[in-house]
Design a protein around this motif. Structure first.
Motif: not given
Length: 533
Positions: A154-160, A200-202, A232-234
């Motif tokens: 998987r590609l697991v994404v956390l975007s904040i 993904a979780r935003s 992880i995107f911040l």
């Protein structure tokens, strides 16, 4: 995004910290380049099988008699994930050498590494008994026919993204929440390419509280697996206090930074502790370094040194939007912050020289750096840092991964089909020539064989006819199978053979020419081509 509040504006992480440790490592690793060498394959070698024999040598004077040897492919432990494995032969003493000791010897070893069906980098990491690491790497070019993009977890994404803040003293921003939302949208298009699923979780604006961000980091630790890739995107404000960098959440209290903001050490601990490969994107003011000078710079350098020393099972890469003395810019007409705009463009395909195909970390780094400098007239300089043992690797497909994967697979099919068709036509043509020639010879012999003197020769010719008929039938079957999917490929292979035949007939005898022309005509009759051919 112009920062206008009393927090030390800036997600300033990485480059200065990370670079400090990296330079130190590089100096040690390169102090004696001859200490570790990859003997084969050479860099740029073409490989068509998913097993590569990697031969390397090292000096016992440098590493000791039994150093730790690790093999990695695209930065991943070759023994740990994605079906990659490594097996090796017993070490052999290659030669006596003067590498600082009269008793030093060069040890040569060979390990068989399983690689993915794409261009990749193979690394040998040797750790001496005193803990020092040396790295040697080669990049190999995939020429095989397997799928261009194998699904690998998987590609697991956390975007904040935080544009609005509860504390009125924190200046509002225009685009970070949109940046985070847009990042998830683009990342989601990677499903079906290198990744069998994107999860993904935003956390946007008032969702991005300190508590929720910490919970989201815990979620990554709970969900990430070896075969996954985590992003992880911040985007938002950052600040520093007491030598520590903090990401500013929606509910931050300007007077209670340590208690109300998210310490970067929490992000660091998560990113470097995950079993997966991790890529961090930071779009905020001063995100590449530490401003203010003095004691703060010294303390932050210590923080980054801690990051350098942290164990990261499969490595981590960090993209920061600017250096420590710069502002990370945003403009409504761009639709995103400069860094995020370049990042999204790169993932959509602009980072690839051909605007299509697999995108590597180095490709994205080069594109984002140039694009941001162009957008901001040189006022903003993104920075990228990899963990010490992290090599370049492909992590995305340009644009929509499903359609790009289908295109690459079609391209791979055509390439393989062209190769197979050319060879099958060659084999079939030669077989048909021999059949035609032997059939004529048998006919002639049978006419004059009243006394049976040529029975043995006729029997030999008939046996050869049987073998060549089987060979021809097999080649015709393969050509018709390919023609069923793409008749043009087979038509081109036949046209190429006809062109070569035309040249050969200029110097051939009439008898040989008649046999060759007859063979080609028979061959064309047996292959099912489109009527347009």
């Amino acid at each position: 995004m112009q920062c206008q509040f009393k927090f030390l504006s800036g997600l300033y992480i990485l480059k200065s910290l990370f670079t400090a440790g990296f330079v130190a490592f590089s100096t040690a690793a390169l102090a004696d380049e001859s200490a570790l060498k990859i003997l084969s394959p050479s860099s740029g070698s073409e490989v068509g099988a998913q097993t590569v024999n990697v031969e390397y040598s090292y000096y016992t004077a440098v590493f000791g008699q039994s150093p730790k040897v690790e093999m990695k492919v695209d930065g991943l432990d070759a023994t740990a994930t994605r079906g990659m494995s490594v097996k090796g032969s017993a070490p052999q003493q290659a030669e006596k050498a003067s590498a600082g000791s009269s008793s030093s010897s060069a040890i040569a070893e060979t390990k068989t590494v399983h690689i993915p069906p794409r261009d990749c980098e193979v690394q040998v990491l040797v750790t001496s008994l005193d803990g020092k690491k040396h790295i040697a790497s080669v990049r190999v070019k995939w020429t095989g026919s397997a799928s261009a993009a194998k699904k690998e977890g998987r590609l697991v994404v956390l975007s904040i993204g935080v544009s609005e803040y509860h504390d009125d003293t924190v200046g509002a921003l225009k685009l970070p929440a949109k940046d985070a939302k847009d990042f998830v949208q683009v990342a989601s298009t990677q499903e079906g390419g290198f990744y069998n699923k994107v999860e993904a979780r935003s956390l946007l604006n008032d969702q991005a509280t300190r508590s929720n961000i910490i919970d989201a980091l815990d979620w990554l630790e709970e969900t990430a697996k070896k075969e996954d890739t985590v992003m992880i995107f911040l985007a938002g404000h950052g600040t520093a206090e007491g030598g520590q960098f903090y990401f500013v959440p929606h509910d931050a209290d300007d007077d209670k930074i340590r208690r109300s903001c998210v310490g970067f050490d929490d992000v660091q601990t998560t990113a470097t502790g995950l079993p997966s490969r991790t890529i961090v994107f930071l779009d905020a003011c001063h995100s590449g370094g530490i401003g203010g000078g003095g004691a703060i710079s010294t303390e932050i350098t210590a923080v980054l040194a801690g990051w350098q020393k942290a164990k990261s099972p499969n490595g981590s890469v960090i993209f920061a939007s600017s250096t420590g003395t710069q502002l990370s810019q945003e403009k409504v007409e761009w639709g995103n912050g400069a860094f995020t705009k370049a990042l999204l463009e790169g993932l959509k395909g602009e980072a690839h020289p051909a605007k299509a195909g697999p995108i590597s970390i180095a490709m994205l780094e080069n594109y984002v750096s140039k694009r941001v400098k162009d957008l901001t007239a040189g006022q903003q300089t993104p920075t990228t840092t990899r963990s010490m043992d992290m090599s370049d690797f492909d992590f995305a497909l340009a644009g929509d991964a499903r359609s790009e994967k289908a295109r690459l697979e079609e391209e791979a099919f055509v390439k393989e089909a062209e190769k197979r068709s050319t060879e099958a036509v060659r084999v079939a043509f030669i077989a048909q020539q021999i059949l035609t020639k032997r059939q004529n010879q048998i006919k002639d012999l049978e006419e004059v064989n009243s006394d049976g003197s040529f029975n043995e020769k006729i029997a030999t010719y008939k046996k050869e006819l049987s073998l060549k008929s089987e060979e021809l039938s097999k080649s015709i079957s393969e050509l018709n199978q390919i023609a069923g999917s793409n008749g043009i490929i087979v038509g081109k292979a036949l046209a190429l053979r006809e062109a070569e035949l035309s040249e050969a007939l200029k110097t051939a005898s009439k008898k040989d020419a008649d046999v060759a022309v007859s063979a080609m005509n028979h061959l064309k009759q047996k292959i099912k081509l489109p009527e347009s051919y």
